[in-house]
Design a protein around this motif. Structure first.
Motif, PDB file in Angstrom:
ATOM      1  N   HIS A  43       0.828  -1.207   0.000  1.00  0.00           N
ATOM      2  CA  HIS A  43       0.000   0.000   0.000  1.00  0.00           C
ATOM      3  C   HIS A  43       0.864   1.260   0.000  1.00  0.00           C
ATOM      4  O   HIS A  43       0.415   2.328  -0.419  1.00  0.00           O
ATOM      5  CB  HIS A  43      -0.949   0.008   1.200  1.00  0.00           C
ATOM      6  CG  HIS A  43      -0.280  -0.107   2.521  1.00  0.00           C
ATOM      7  ND1 HIS A  43       0.211  -1.301   3.010  1.00  0.00           N
ATOM      8  CD2 HIS A  43      -0.007   0.825   3.468  1.00  0.00           C
ATOM      9  CE1 HIS A  43       0.763  -1.092   4.200  1.00  0.00           C
ATOM     10  NE2 HIS A  43       0.649   0.187   4.500  1.00  0.00           N
ATOM     11  N   GLY A  85      -2.373   5.750  -1.600  1.00  0.00           N
ATOM     12  CA  GLY A  85      -3.192   5.498  -0.405  1.00  0.00           C
ATOM     13  C   GLY A  85      -4.612   5.952  -0.576  1.00  0.00           C
ATOM     14  O   GLY A  85      -5.263   5.677  -1.584  1.00  0.00           O
ATOM     15  N   ARG A  86      -5.116   6.648   0.391  1.00  0.00           N
ATOM     16  CA  ARG A  86      -6.521   7.068   0.374  1.00  0.00           C
ATOM     17  C   ARG A  86      -6.800   8.095  -0.704  1.00  0.00           C
ATOM     18  O   ARG A  86      -7.971   8.315  -1.063  1.00  0.00           O
ATOM     19  CB  ARG A  86      -6.911   7.634   1.740  1.00  0.00           C
ATOM     20  CG  ARG A  86      -6.895   6.567   2.836  1.00  0.00           C
ATOM     21  CD  ARG A  86      -7.189   7.129   4.203  1.00  0.00           C
ATOM     22  NE  ARG A  86      -7.156   6.086   5.219  1.00  0.00           N
ATOM     23  CZ  ARG A  86      -7.299   6.306   6.520  1.00  0.00           C
ATOM     24  NH1 ARG A  86      -7.499   7.544   6.956  1.00  0.00           N
ATOM     25  NH2 ARG A  86      -7.249   5.301   7.366  1.00  0.00           N
ATOM     26  N   LYS A 134      -8.654   6.560  -3.619  1.00  0.00           N
ATOM     27  CA  LYS A 134     -10.021   6.076  -3.431  1.00  0.00           C
ATOM     28  C   LYS A 134     -11.037   7.154  -3.783  1.00  0.00           C
ATOM     29  O   LYS A 134     -10.762   8.327  -3.685  1.00  0.00           O
ATOM     30  CB  LYS A 134     -10.220   5.615  -1.981  1.00  0.00           C
ATOM     31  CG  LYS A 134      -9.338   4.421  -1.632  1.00  0.00           C
ATOM     32  CD  LYS A 134      -9.500   4.023  -0.183  1.00  0.00           C
ATOM     33  CE  LYS A 134      -8.582   2.843   0.175  1.00  0.00           C
ATOM     34  NZ  LYS A 134      -8.693   2.466   1.592  1.00  0.00           N
TER      35      LYS A 134
END
Length: 309
Positions: free
Chosen positions: A300, A305-306, A309
């Motif tokens: 990851h 990372g986020r 998303k």
């Protein structure tokens, strides 16, 4: 100096406002390099030419070493005249290709293939960075990785000028720990041995941090892009950092040191000899497997990372 001639040739070749990837390819072909690929990519801040060179070894099935000359640009024209400090990665990569070509002409063929890539941009932009300004690039890091990281590379040496900081303060070159699949592994003993033999000095290691191995674009400070290829491959990556005792801007001209570049290039060639022969390891496979068993995957950290998303 075993390859100072090739370093000077590469420096003179790239020290031009008109040089491009095709100029470099023609020069290499004139020295006997048969496989050179040039790809021109347009970015938001200009264009650059990616150059990929394959120097075949004796055994096509032997481990293949990748050597990446990582940089923003070789020049910052019209803001700066001449080669910038950031050009050292490209100079080293082209010099290594020339030296390997000359070795083959003289009957010395390495055990495995060596795949060399870099990019040529004499008019790249600059950008603010602490403690000194960096070179920017016409294309983003993801594009660089796309054209510089090759699936055939079983391990990668990423060469990058690493002078824009005050945490590695020796003149010459240093190596990073091995980066693999989001893990910062122990420094390779084999690479430390080669570094000692090549330099005749105690080895120097760059203090890479977790945030340095995450992809550019996440808003986090990075020492530079030296280990960014590790975000685009599962192969082990080691940075070869060309360093200075004081912080030097990536856009500074007159700041390249041919002797330091020669040392870094000679190190890469010696690693290629041993890696292709299966005698040089970037990491301990059993130890890496045990780390993943105990603590899980770190892949990851190869992503945004986020933000993805």
């Amino acid at each position: 100096m075993a390859m100072l001639k090739q370093v000077i040739e590469a420096y003179e070749l790239l020290d031009s406002a008109r040089v491009d990837g095709y100029t470099v390819a023609d020069f290499l072909k004139g020295r006997g390099v048969k496989e050179v690929e040039v790809t021109t990519i347009e970015g938001e801040k200009g264009s650059t030419d990616f150059v990929k060179i394959v120097i075949p070894g004796k055994d096509s099935k032997a481990p293949k070493l990748g050597i990446i000359g990582r940089l923003g640009g070789i020049g910052a024209r019209p803001e700066r005249i001449g080669l910038v400090s950031d050009a050292d990665g490209a100079i080293t990569a082209i010099a290594v290709a020339l030296k390997l070509a000359d070795m083959q002409s003289n009957g010395d063929i390495l055990p495995g293939d060596v795949i060399i890539s870099t990019h040529i941009c004499p008019d790249a932009p600059t950008k603010p960075h602490e403690p000194v300004p960096f070179m920017d690039s016409p294309v983003d890091i993801a594009t660089m990785n796309k054209y510089e990281v090759d699936k055939r590379m079983d391990a990668i040496l990423s060469i990058d000028t690493t002078k824009g900081n005050r945490i590695i303060n020796i003149r010459g070159f240093a190596i990073t720990p091995t980066i693999k699949e989001g893990w910062i592994l122990r420094v390779s003993e084999d690479l430390l041995d080669i570094m000692e033999y090549v330099t005749g000095r105690m080895p120097a290691v760059v203090p890479i941090t977790m945030q340095d191995i995450t992809p550019y674009g996440n808003g986090i400070y990075h020492i530079n892009s030296i280990v960014q290829p590790a975000t685009a491959t599962d192969a082990p990556v080691v940075g070869v950092a060309i360093t200075a005792e004081v912080p030097v801007p990536g856009c500074a001209t007159g700041a390249s040191h041919e002797i330091d570049i020669e040392l870094a290039g000679r190190f890469c060639i010696e690693v290629a000899k041993g890696f292709g022969a299966g005698k040089v390891k970037f990491y301990d496979e059993d130890e890496f497997r045990r780390l993943v068993e105990l603590y899980g995957s770190m892949k990851h950290l190869q992503t945004l990372g986020r933000l993805e998303k």
